[in-house]
Design an enzyme around this catalytic site. Structure first.
Site, PDB file in Angstrom:
ATOM      1  N   GLY A  11      -0.564   2.338  -4.742  1.00  0.00           N
ATOM      2  CA  GLY A  11       0.408   1.398  -4.172  1.00  0.00           C
ATOM      3  C   GLY A  11      -0.312   0.285  -3.420  1.00  0.00           C
ATOM      4  O   GLY A  11      -1.252   0.554  -2.674  1.00  0.00           O
ATOM      5  N   THR A 140      -4.476   2.678   2.136  1.00  0.00           N
ATOM      6  CA  THR A 140      -3.144   3.214   1.872  1.00  0.00           C
ATOM      7  C   THR A 140      -2.248   2.974   3.072  1.00  0.00           C
ATOM      8  O   THR A 140      -2.632   3.265   4.208  1.00  0.00           O
ATOM      9  CB  THR A 140      -3.136   4.719   1.513  1.00  0.00           C
ATOM     10  OG1 THR A 140      -1.777   5.171   1.534  1.00  0.00           O
ATOM     11  CG2 THR A 140      -3.933   5.604   2.452  1.00  0.00           C
ATOM     12  N   ASP A 142       0.168   4.699   3.613  1.00  0.00           N
ATOM     13  CA  ASP A 142       0.601   6.043   4.048  1.00  0.00           C
ATOM     14  C   ASP A 142      -0.281   6.605   5.165  1.00  0.00           C
ATOM     15  O   ASP A 142       0.120   7.521   5.873  1.00  0.00           O
ATOM     16  CB  ASP A 142       0.577   7.022   2.865  1.00  0.00           C
ATOM     17  CG  ASP A 142       1.548   6.624   1.766  1.00  0.00           C
ATOM     18  OD1 ASP A 142       2.357   5.714   1.993  1.00  0.00           O
ATOM     19  OD2 ASP A 142       1.494   7.217   0.677  1.00  0.00           O
ATOM     20  N   ARG A 190       5.556   8.879   1.697  1.00  0.00           N
ATOM     21  CA  ARG A 190       5.539  10.127   0.935  1.00  0.00           C
ATOM     22  C   ARG A 190       5.621  11.350   1.841  1.00  0.00           C
ATOM     23  O   ARG A 190       6.543  11.455   2.614  1.00  0.00           O
ATOM     24  CB  ARG A 190       4.292  10.174   0.053  1.00  0.00           C
ATOM     25  CG  ARG A 190       4.662  10.182  -1.430  1.00  0.00           C
ATOM     26  CD  ARG A 190       3.533  10.701  -2.257  1.00  0.00           C
ATOM     27  NE  ARG A 190       2.709   9.636  -2.772  1.00  0.00           N
ATOM     28  CZ  ARG A 190       2.973   8.902  -3.834  1.00  0.00           C
ATOM     29  NH1 ARG A 190       4.096   9.070  -4.488  1.00  0.00           N
ATOM     30  NH2 ARG A 190       2.141   7.981  -4.253  1.00  0.00           N
ATOM     31  N   GLN A 301       7.861  -3.597   3.107  1.00  0.00           N
ATOM     32  CA  GLN A 301       6.967  -3.137   4.169  1.00  0.00           C
ATOM     33  C   GLN A 301       5.486  -3.213   3.767  1.00  0.00           C
ATOM     34  O   GLN A 301       4.620  -3.358   4.612  1.00  0.00           O
ATOM     35  CB  GLN A 301       7.323  -1.702   4.595  1.00  0.00           C
ATOM     36  CG  GLN A 301       7.128  -0.659   3.531  1.00  0.00           C
ATOM     37  CD  GLN A 301       7.975   0.580   3.746  1.00  0.00           C
ATOM     38  OE1 GLN A 301       7.834   1.255   4.749  1.00  0.00           O
ATOM     39  NE2 GLN A 301       8.872   0.873   2.808  1.00  0.00           N
ATOM     40  N   ARG A 302       5.185  -3.081   2.477  1.00  0.00           N
ATOM     41  CA  ARG A 302       3.773  -3.081   2.098  1.00  0.00           C
ATOM     42  C   ARG A 302       3.317  -4.435   1.546  1.00  0.00           C
ATOM     43  O   ARG A 302       2.158  -4.596   1.179  1.00  0.00           O
ATOM     44  CB  ARG A 302       3.469  -1.940   1.128  1.00  0.00           C
ATOM     45  CG  ARG A 302       4.099  -2.080  -0.236  1.00  0.00           C
ATOM     46  CD  ARG A 302       3.752  -0.895  -1.129  1.00  0.00           C
ATOM     47  NE  ARG A 302       4.150  -1.175  -2.495  1.00  0.00           N
ATOM     48  CZ  ARG A 302       4.318  -0.269  -3.416  1.00  0.00           C
ATOM     49  NH1 ARG A 302       4.135   1.007  -3.141  1.00  0.00           N
ATOM     50  NH2 ARG A 302       4.661  -0.609  -4.627  1.00  0.00           N
TER      51      ARG A 302
HETATM   52  O1  F6P Z   1       1.246   5.559  -1.752  1.00  0.00           O
HETATM   53  C1  F6P Z   1       1.801   4.427  -1.232  1.00  0.00           C
HETATM   54  C2  F6P Z   1       3.266   4.358  -1.520  1.00  0.00           C
HETATM   55  O2  F6P Z   1       3.705   3.101  -1.095  1.00  0.00           O
HETATM   56  C3  F6P Z   1       4.103   5.478  -0.934  1.00  0.00           C
HETATM   57  O3  F6P Z   1       4.410   5.325   0.408  1.00  0.00           O
HETATM   58  C4  F6P Z   1       5.305   5.448  -1.822  1.00  0.00           C
HETATM   59  O4  F6P Z   1       5.985   6.686  -1.874  1.00  0.00           O
HETATM   60  C5  F6P Z   1       4.710   5.133  -3.145  1.00  0.00           C
HETATM   61  O5  F6P Z   1       3.525   4.414  -2.897  1.00  0.00           O
HETATM   62  C6  F6P Z   1       5.604   4.336  -4.056  1.00  0.00           C
HETATM   63  O6  F6P Z   1       4.947   4.167  -5.251  1.00  0.00           O
HETATM   64  P1  F6P Z   1       5.401   3.172  -6.389  1.00  0.00           P
HETATM   65  O7  F6P Z   1       5.319   1.787  -5.846  1.00  0.00           O
HETATM   66  O8  F6P Z   1       4.427   3.432  -7.484  1.00  0.00           O
HETATM   67  O9  F6P Z   1       6.809   3.551  -6.718  1.00  0.00           O
END
Ligand code: F6P
Length: 407
Positions: A11, A140, A142, A190, A301-302
């Site tokens: 991610g 990460t 997370d 997660r 958020q990311r």
């Molecule tokens: O591992 C980072 C993360 O943003 C987690 O917090 C989240 O559950 C996951 O990736 C979501 O993944 P994707 O963007 O592949 O659905």
């Protein structure tokens, strides 16, 4: 020829590109001829999809733009390398491509699953007497990689979460008790609650803060949740609750699955966890008759580089630089770590650690930092997280909008 390659995996975060910037800067300083980037991580590398970072980063202007660019500039992947004994050809191909392009070292930015790729490749190289070196660069939102004090990407995401919650609380408090709204805000992370715990930072003396925090580290009890909301509704005119996407009931069921159970599963076997705020908002509305609103921070958020933490940006860059220094010395099979050397004032240095103790291990919040009864975080967590959200790097605006570096 002295060449190096870097890839991004998992991610994205709003500062992962600062690590790429750091890799490029240090590699050039140390005299590498080519600094390559894999397009879409190891998955793209297997198709020899690589670019030369000189084509993008030679100018100071682009370098600065990259540091302000969210998501993975190189493109990411969620690709799990097969076990060596099951698919040796995949490994042979990776080394073939490295040899063909005279690549001595491969750096990989990512979380737990991505560090597994570093581990597998460095193990393969050792077993087959290959000279190439492999190093992990932590990343990460997370914040669940072990050994390292924290992970690049976390501080910025935490800053976005606390800021947005302050804004949500302001909005939710604008009406009187007759129009009470229960706002349930879902946060990523997660199985680890580090990001959801960052909701506690919203209570900064300038905001009343959230009313409760539900972490995946603690069992979720629906009756307790409803009871708490009913009690709060007796006196309050605004209720804002932070829930982790990964909260689970006593029988191990994800709350997001209480509504529907048709989640996508990625290559690492992780279910897509989203929708628990919507599920809970429906249940609360049905059981209490109160007005509810579900907010899922999701991608926002990311990807919020406009609100990234300068501390986080700088540390992400330093991690990239340190990884280059290490492989340049011939080190392999390790990950860069961030080691907090002083609390007040906050000081942090980079270190390195064996990848075998890091890959696939998830670090959760220590129970002593959680006030489970009051559904809040203790001062130990606040002291840990506050320095990580410090500082800002103003975006470069054009026509009123922040600009990004694109391939
Ligand atoms: O591992 C980072 C993360 O943003 C987690 O917090 C989240 O559950 C996951 O990736 C979501 O993944 P994707 O963007 O592949 O659905």
């Amino acid at each position: 020829m002295k060449n190096i390659i870097v890839g991004q995996s998992g991610g994205p975060t709003s500062v992962i590109n600062s690590s790429i910037a750091g890799v490029y800067k240090k590699a050039k300083e140390l005299g590498y001829d080519h600094v390559y980037g894999m397009v879409h991580g190891i998955e793209g590398f297997l198709n020899e999809d690589i670019i030369d970072l000189d084509d993008y980063l030679k100018s100071e202007e682009n370098y600065e733009l990259l540091k302000r660019t969210p998501s993975a500039f190189l493109g990411s992947c969620r690709y799990k390398l097969p076990k060596i004994e099951e698919a040796e050809d995949v490994y042979e191909k990776i080394f073939e491509i490295m040899e063909k392009n005279e690549i001595d070292s491969l750096l990989y930015t990512g979380g737990n699953d991505s560090m597994d790729t570093v581990k597998m490749l460095s193990d393969y190289a050792k077993e087959h007497n290959k000279k190439q070196t492999f190093f992990g660069v932590p990343k990460t939102i997370d914040n669940d990689l072990p050994i390292t004090d924290h992970c690049p990407g976390y501080g910025s995401c935490a800053k976005y979460i606390a800021t947005s919650l302050k804004e949500i609380i302001r909005d939710n408090e604008s009406f009187n008790k007759n129009r009470l709204t229960v706002c349930i805000v879902e946060i990523m992370g997660r199985h680890a609650g580090w990001l959801t715990a960052a909701a506690s930072l919203a209570s900064d003396g300038n905001s009343s803060g959230v009313d409760a925090i539900y972490l995946p580290e603690c069992e979720f009890d629906l009756d307790e949740f409803l009871g708490r909301i009913k009690k709060l509704a007796e006196t309050k005119s605004s209720i804002v609750i932070a829930v982790s996407e990964g909260i689970q009931t006593k029988d191990g069921k994800f709350v997001c699955e209480l509504g529907a159970d048709d989640r996508a599963v990625d290559a690492f076997g992780h279910k897509q966890l989203s929708g628990c705020a919507a599920t809970l908002a429906n249940i609360v509305a049905k059981e209490t008759g109160l007005k509810t609103r579900a907010i899922e921070f999701s991608t926002l958020q990311r990807a919020a580089s406009h609100l990234a933490s300068l501390t986080d940006i700088n540390e992400a860059e330093e991690c990239g630089m340190r990884a280059v220094e290490e492989v340049n010395k011939g080190n392999t099979g390790m990950m860069v770590t961030l080691n907090r050397t002083s609390e007040n004032p906050y000081k942090c240095e980079t270190g390195v650690y064996d990848i075998h103790d890091i890959a696939n291990v998830e670090k959760k919040i220590p129970f002593e930092w959680i006030d489970e009864e009051n559904k809040s975080m203790k001062k130990e967590f606040l002291e840990y997280a506050r320095p990580l959200i410090m500082g800002e790097l103003t975006p470069i605006f054009k026509d009123g909008l922040p600009q990004h570096l694109v391939r």
